[in-house]
Design a protein around this motif. Structure first.
Motif, PDB file in Angstrom:
ATOM      1  N   THR A 171       0.797  -1.233   0.000  1.00 20.69           N
ATOM      2  CA  THR A 171       0.000   0.000   0.000  1.00 20.69           C
ATOM      3  C   THR A 171       0.829   1.282   0.000  1.00 20.69           C
ATOM      4  OG1 THR A 171      -0.143  -0.070   2.416  1.00 20.69           O
ATOM      5  CG2 THR A 171      -1.927  -1.129   1.178  1.00 20.69           C
ATOM      6  N   HIS A 209       3.026   5.388   7.405  1.00 22.53           N
ATOM      7  CA  HIS A 209       3.117   3.960   7.133  1.00 22.53           C
ATOM      8  C   HIS A 209       4.270   3.363   7.938  1.00 22.53           C
ATOM      9  CE1 HIS A 209       0.429   4.712   3.761  1.00 22.53           C
ATOM     10  NE2 HIS A 209       1.273   5.629   3.324  1.00 22.53           N
ATOM     11  N   THR A 227      -0.740   1.147   8.628  1.00 22.99           N
ATOM     12  CA  THR A 227      -0.821   2.591   8.423  1.00 22.99           C
ATOM     13  C   THR A 227      -1.555   3.230   9.587  1.00 22.99           C
ATOM     14  OG1 THR A 227      -0.766   2.393   6.014  1.00 22.99           O
ATOM     15  CG2 THR A 227      -1.690   4.428   6.921  1.00 22.99           C
TER      16      THR A 227
END
Length: 247
Positions: A171, A209, A227
């Motif tokens: 991500t 993150h 996150t």
């Protein structure tokens, strides 16, 4: 003519100093400074000025690890013009610290994380005088809370350094060309067989993150990531989340 020759080989060259309003900053924070240029013994034409946000990175190579300087971010100041002998010019400067700037103000047993701002004049055909200003970089709230959670779960920070390269996860990915690693070890015998945990943070404007490398006894290393939204930072919830990840 003789004075122009002196200037071209860097004798009597101008000197530069960057004076920060504060050296105590967080990644992503705006900062203000004044660039002070003092003319040397002769008049000089200055085509530009560079400011670089620097750190020291570890590079892994076949012949062994070594350390080198790395530019995290860079800014260019132009239209400075001519500075007369003995003249002083002050130039206001404003910029934002890169969001991935390594943290220097951490309580690690062995801290190899250093960050500084380096300034250099680009004087045609001249040697470049330089100025180096070390910064004190503090964690944002999300990173600080994460570190508190590690303490509460019984892990001590033993080492911090900065490595050359990029982080990639499903991500997110890093962009600065370097990343900081915080190495934790259990302060007592771990219930989950954990030998070591390494954390790397990649902050953005509204979230941070985290890439977590977990070293367990008798098992290969594993990676997990999460996150933290900056408007949902909660120590108790983070401790619960990490306990589930480590179990």
């Amino acid at each position: 003519m003789f004075k122009k020759i002196l200037a071209s080989v860097g004798i009597g060259a101008a000197k530069v100093d960057t004076v920060l309003e504060t050296e105590h900053l967080q990644p992503g924070q705006k900062f203000n400074a004044h660039i002070i240029i003092n003319g040397g013994d002769v008049e000089q034409e200055i085509s530009g000025l560079d400011l670089a946000l620097m750190t020291r990175v570890k590079v892994s190579a076949d012949e062994g690890d070594y350390f080198t300087n790395h530019i995290i971010d860079k800014w260019r100041v132009t239209d400075i013009g001519t500075i007369a002998a003995g003249q002083q010019k002050q130039i206001p400067f404003e910029a934002r610290l890169h969001s991935e700037t390594p943290i220097t103000e951490i309580n690690a047993g062995y801290n190899q994380s250093h960050v500084w701002l380096e300034t250099g004049l680009d004087i045609d055909l001249a040697l470049d005088p330089t100025d180096r200003d070390h910064l004190h970089v503090y964690p944002n709230d999300a990173v600080s809370t994460f570190m508190q959670a590690m303490d509460k779960l019984g892990f001590g920070l033993v080492k911090a350094d900065v490595e050359k390269g990029f982080l990639r996860a499903p991500t997110f990915q890093s962009h600065s060309g370097c990343y900081q690693e915080l190495e934790y070890k259990p302060t007592a015998r771990s219930l989950f067989g954990l030998q070591e945990i390494e954390l790397s943070f990649v902050p953005e404007a509204h979230k941070t993150h985290v890439l977590i490398e977990i070293d367990r006894a008798f098992r290969s290393d594993g990676y997990v990531d999460l996150t933290i939204e900056h408007d949902h930072v909660n120590l108790s919830q983070l401790c619960d989340q990490l306990e589930r990840l480590f179990s």
